[in-house]
Structure formats: C-alpha cells, structure tokens
Design an enzyme around this catalytic site. Structure first.
Site, short mmCIF file in Angstrom:
data_model
loop_
_atom_site.label_atom_id
_atom_site.label_comp_id
_atom_site.label_asym_id
_atom_site.label_seq_id
_atom_site.Cartn_x
_atom_site.Cartn_y
_atom_site.Cartn_z
N CYS A 51 -3.06 -2.13 9.00
CA CYS A 51 -3.51 -1.33 7.85
C CYS A 51 -4.22 -0.03 8.22
O CYS A 51 -3.76 1.04 7.84
CB CYS A 51 -4.39 -2.17 6.95
SG CYS A 51 -3.43 -3.44 6.11
N THR A 72 0.87 -1.18 0.00
CA THR A 72 0.00 0.00 0.00
C THR A 72 0.90 1.23 0.00
O THR A 72 1.67 1.44 0.95
CB THR A 72 -0.90 -0.01 1.25
OG1 THR A 72 -1.65 -1.22 1.25
CG2 THR A 72 -1.83 1.19 1.27
N GLY A 114 -17.12 -0.98 19.33
CA GLY A 114 -16.08 -1.71 20.05
C GLY A 114 -15.07 -0.77 20.64
O GLY A 114 -15.38 0.37 20.98
N ILE A 134 -20.17 -1.88 11.09
CA ILE A 134 -20.83 -0.96 12.01
C ILE A 134 -21.00 -1.63 13.39
O ILE A 134 -22.00 -1.41 14.06
CB ILE A 134 -22.16 -0.39 11.46
CG1 ILE A 134 -23.12 -1.52 11.06
CG2 ILE A 134 -21.92 0.57 10.32
CD1 ILE A 134 -24.56 -1.03 10.83
P1 NAD Z 1 4.81 -7.50 6.87
O1 NAD Z 1 5.54 -6.58 7.78
O2 NAD Z 1 4.05 -8.64 7.43
O3 NAD Z 1 5.83 -8.10 5.80
C1 NAD Z 1 6.78 -7.35 5.13
C2 NAD Z 1 7.95 -8.26 4.80
O4 NAD Z 1 8.85 -7.55 3.96
C3 NAD Z 1 8.75 -8.69 6.04
O5 NAD Z 1 8.86 -10.10 6.05
C4 NAD Z 1 10.12 -8.03 5.85
O6 NAD Z 1 11.20 -8.80 6.36
C5 NAD Z 1 10.19 -7.92 4.34
N1 NAD Z 1 11.12 -6.90 3.85
C6 NAD Z 1 11.29 -5.63 4.31
N2 NAD Z 1 12.22 -4.99 3.58
C7 NAD Z 1 12.65 -5.86 2.65
C8 NAD Z 1 13.59 -5.78 1.58
N3 NAD Z 1 14.27 -4.65 1.35
N4 NAD Z 1 13.76 -6.86 0.80
C9 NAD Z 1 13.05 -8.00 1.04
N5 NAD Z 1 12.14 -8.14 2.02
C10 NAD Z 1 11.94 -7.08 2.81
O7 NAD Z 1 3.88 -6.57 6.00
P2 NAD Z 1 2.42 -6.92 5.40
O8 NAD Z 1 1.40 -6.86 6.46
O9 NAD Z 1 2.54 -8.15 4.55
O10 NAD Z 1 2.19 -5.65 4.46
C11 NAD Z 1 2.91 -5.48 3.26
C12 NAD Z 1 2.25 -4.37 2.47
O11 NAD Z 1 0.92 -4.78 2.10
C13 NAD Z 1 2.07 -3.07 3.26
O12 NAD Z 1 2.21 -1.99 2.39
C14 NAD Z 1 0.64 -3.15 3.75
O13 NAD Z 1 0.09 -1.90 3.99
C15 NAD Z 1 -0.03 -3.85 2.60
N6 NAD Z 1 -1.25 -4.58 2.98
C16 NAD Z 1 -1.28 -5.31 4.12
C17 NAD Z 1 -2.45 -6.02 4.43
C18 NAD Z 1 -2.53 -6.82 5.71
O14 NAD Z 1 -3.65 -7.18 6.09
N7 NAD Z 1 -1.43 -7.14 6.38
C19 NAD Z 1 -3.55 -5.99 3.57
C20 NAD Z 1 -3.47 -5.26 2.40
C21 NAD Z 1 -2.30 -4.55 2.10
#
Ligand code: NAD
Length: 439
Positions: free
Chosen positions: A265, A120, A258, A255
């Site tokens: 996120c 994101t 809580g 809605i």
């Molecule tokens: P996370 O922290 O669980 O995972 C990120 C991973 O990236 C980690 O394992 C980290 O070690 C790795 N990483 C960091 N820098 C790196 C690099 N330079 N090279 C290789 N690996 C690297 O994050 P997430 O929750 O999976 O979120 C990832 C993205 O997706 C974010 O932008 C988040 O906003 C978006 N997103 C998350 C969700 C959710 O529910 N978690 C849903 C939709 C979108």
C-alpha cells in the site's frame, strides 16, 4: 444480502469472508483459476491471523469461490471490486484490472446493482468505472440502472480480520440516500456499540484513502529522518520517540524508527498520489520527500553493514531474521528485505534467512533463483554466521536467548533494523550492536 467480491487477494478475500461471517451470501471471484481451485479445496493463498478458521466455518454455506464472473455478477445485488491497483512504470496506479472488471459488469448486469470500489483508486476512477459500465449497457441497448460507491478499505495486513470486523470507521462515498442506506445496512452488524459511518461524496472518499496512507507514511519517514539526525548529534531516537509520542497531538503510533515502510500500500499509494497531483497541475512537496526519505532509509542501513565490514562482505555469512514487510503477514511486496538481501548477495555475501511465515513466498517468488539458505528456526541460521541482521520485528525475535546467539555466531555482532533490543544490555553482554537512530 447477496454479494459478489471480484478479486480474491488480501482485501477481497478478507472482505468476502467477513461479510459471509455476518450471514450474507458471498461469491468471491478471481481471474486466477489456481487460486479459486485452491480455495475450493481449503487451501488459503495468504497468511492472515484468523482467516483460515472463518473461511472453513463458512465455505460452501455462505461463502463461495468461483472464476465464473458472469454468473457471479448476475446473482448478486452488491458487487465489490477488490482487484489490485499496482504501481505502473510512471508511478501512477495501474487501473487496467479495475476497468476490465467494470467492463465485465456492464456486459453482464441484468438488474439494478450497487457497484462498490474497494480497491484504492485515484480520484475520478469511480466516475470512469460508471462510464465504462454505462457504455457496455448502451452497447447492448439495455436500460439497466446501477449505483456507484467508493468504499475504501483501511485494514492492515497482519490484523486484517480484526480491522474489518471492528473498523475504526467505514467511509462511504455515494450519490444518493438509497445507496447510503443500503451500505449502512450492510455494515451495521460490524458496529455493536456505536455508529462509525462517515458518508461523503465519491471523490472525497477516493481521496480519503490516499490522504490517510500519505499521512501515516509521513509519520514513518519523519521519525526516520529524526533518527538519522539523532545519530549524527549523539541523541537517542528511542528517547525522543517517547518524548514526542506523549503529546496527544502526536501520539505514539507510527513513530517507530526503522528501515522504512514497504508492503503493497504505502509505496504505491504515495507514488500514485504524487502522480495524481502532478497530472492535475500540483507537484506535491512533502509527499515526494516522504518517498525519498523512505528510499534512502534502507540504503543507510545497508551502508552501515557494509561499512562495518570495510565495504567487503564477500564470503561473509549473514543471518537474516525476518523477510516479510512487517510481522504477521507473508506479504513481501516492496519489503525492505528485498533490496537489502539482493544487494548483500550482489556483493558476495552468503545469506542464511529465517522468517516465521514468509519463507515459501521468498523461495518460490521474490528470491527465486538466488542462493539463500532458509533455516527451520531462528537459531539455525546463526550457525557460522558473521553477524545477525534483523529486518522484520516478528514477536518471536523480541526476546531471544542472547547467550545462545552469542555461542552460535562467529562474532557477537547484531544489526537491528527495527530497534528491538537494549543497546546498553547487549553491549554489556559483549555484543557489538547497531540500531537505528542511536550512536
Ligand atoms: P492482491 O494483489 O492481493 O489481490 C488482487 C486479486 O485480484 C488477485 O487475486 C488477482 O488475481 C485478482 N484479479 C486481478 N485482475 C482481476 C480480474 N480482472 N478479475 C478478477 N480478479 C482479478 O491485492 P490486494 O492487496 O488485495 O489489494 C487490492 C486493492 O485493495 C488494491 O487497490 C489495494 O491498494 C487495496 N488495499 C490493499 C490493502 C492491503 O493491505 N493489501 C489495504 C487496503 C486497500
């Protein structure tokens, strides 16, 4: 297709796993060597229903884990960036990991690639990724072409596999027909009944993700605000929720009153959107209020507990049910439990906590060094406790044995941050019961 997914967290691991399940060859890369070693040994770093099974079916067949980013970039035609974009000190999205990966891609691509941002990211980031890759290619004096895609992810933790496998929609922001067509080919196996692609320009795709999260967070803060007014005026938010949800234009989703939203996120995306507006000369008003209401909500709940104990919880033993920010996940990032438990401990309370999945996450990371007793089951933590505090609405907390709860607790007192129980029934049974939005 040959796909590399960089960043093997909640999104990257689920994305890579689901693509591999459809027969693609997927290489998942992460900078965290321990995580990769664990994955190669069958140890899955996160809890997500169904994930273990699909990984074990595909690992070493169509799904591979490595920390060798150079090789992974060279071997694939599609490269997904799924690294974290956490909140930085001023609320903006920290894009350092995204840009570090872009640089690696620029340094290592040797043939045409499609580079997809799944992370994101604020509007304009894909454009910057493109520039970063291009400048690395130019430094090498090479002429290699590539395309950029914004493909925001909408999965929900706790239901990530089913959301990815059966998405409501796949948003694709790209710059040419060939790229749209390749992305559609990749995602088509996920739509058995009808096409759910939404194609657009890259900037709009980037904004779509923030707008979606901001609207969902708005619904949560809105109902929490209504709940707070309900309490003041003697209305019952549970009835109001049903009354308004029945209007199709409003709907029942999101809605539930809580103790506020948490997780990785909503808090960070709301902050990033406020920041994006301000940086571009517009101060968001609704979205800022959404954030404020959310910050206040967990404080209201804490104050309710404190007030009940005449502002003195020292040496009170409080049983906590639920630590993760929502059910079906071990993710504790920005969970309301963090604030509430730390504040209770700071004021001298003793905490006995149970969560079906998140205990090791709590013990080893978020509450490391804090004196908390973690129970093996939900009833064990009630022993000698002065009250039960429900913070996460896991299914196993929905219909507990209230006779047993009454016997275990020092005093039959429940603070319910997720409106799981009937006030009428519990009070009839002799409990003192507090919930959100009902006096
Ligand atoms: P996370 O922290 O669980 O995972 C990120 C991973 O990236 C980690 O394992 C980290 O070690 C790795 N990483 C960091 N820098 C790196 C690099 N330079 N090279 C290789 N690996 C690297 O994050 P997430 O929750 O999976 O979120 C990832 C993205 O997706 C974010 O932008 C988040 O906003 C978006 N997103 C998350 C969700 C959710 O529910 N978690 C849903 C939709 C979108």
């Amino acid at each position: 297709m040959k796909i590399t997914v960089i960043g093997t967290g909640y999104v990257g691991l689920v994305t890579g796993t689901c693509f591999s399940e459809m027969g693609n060859k997927v290489i998942c890369v992460d900078a965290d060597a321990q995580k990769i070693e664990n994955l190669n040994n069958g140890i899955i770093p996160i809890y997500e229903p169904g994930l273990n099974e699909i990984i074990s079916q595909n690992a070493q067949k169509t799904l591979f884990f490595t920390k060798d980013i150079q090789k992974a970039i060279k071997e694939s035609e599609l490269i997904f960036i799924a690294v974290g974009t956490p909140m930085s000190a001023n609320g903006s999205a920290d894009l350092s990991a995204v840009y570090a990966v872009a640089k690696e891609i620029g340094k290592n691509i040797s043939s045409h690639k499609i580079v997809v941002s799944k992370s994101t990211v604020p509007v304009g980031t894909c454009n910057q990724i493109k520039k970063n890759i291009q400048s690395e290619i130019e430094l090498r004096k090479e002429k290699i072409t590539f395309d950029i895609v914004s493909n925001p992810e909408f999965l929900k933790e706790g239901a990530a596999i089913s959301d990815f496998m059966k998405p409501d929609r796949v948003v694709i922001g790209a710059e040419n027909e060939a790229t749209f067509s390749k992305m559609k080919e990749l995602y088509s196996p996920f739509f058995r009944t009808r096409d759910r692609f939404i194609t657009m320009d890259i900037r709009s795709a980037e904004m779509t993700k923030y707008a979606a999260n901001a609207l969902l967070a708005t619904k949560i803060s809105f109902i929490n605000e209504i709940a707070n007014i309900c309490e003041k005026v003697g209305a019952d938010v549970n009835n109001v929720r049903v009354g308004i949800g029945s209007d199709k234009r409003i709907g029942y989703d999101f809605i539930y009153p809580g103790i506020g939203y948490g997780g990785t996120c909503f808090p960070k995306d709301i902050a990033a959107l406020i920041n994006l507006g301000k940086e571009n000369g517009y101060t968001p008003k609704i979205i800022s209020a959404v954030d404020n209401v959310n910050q206040e909500q967990k404080k209201f709940f804490l104050e309710r507990i404190l007030k009940r104990f005449d502002n003195d919880v020292s040496n009170k033993i409080l049983a906590i049910w639920g630590l993760s920010f929502k059910p079906e996940t071990d993710d504790m990032r920005e969970a309301p439990s963090l604030y509430i438990i730390k504040e209770l401990i700071r004021r001298g309370a003793k905490i006995q906590a149970f969560d079906p999945i998140a205990i090791s996450e709590a013990k080893n990371s978020y509450f490391k060094g804090l004196e908390i007793f973690y129970g093996n089951d939900k009833y064990q933590v009630l022993e000698n406790a002065d009250a039960l505090v429900l913070l996460t609405e896991w299914k196993e907390f929905r219909s507990p044995d209230f006779d047993h709860i009454q016997q275990q607790l020092n005093f039959p007192l429940i603070f319910d941050g997720r409106n799981q129980y009937s006030k009428f029934k519990l009070e009839d049974q002799g409990f003192e019961y507090y919930q959100i939005g009902k006096h």
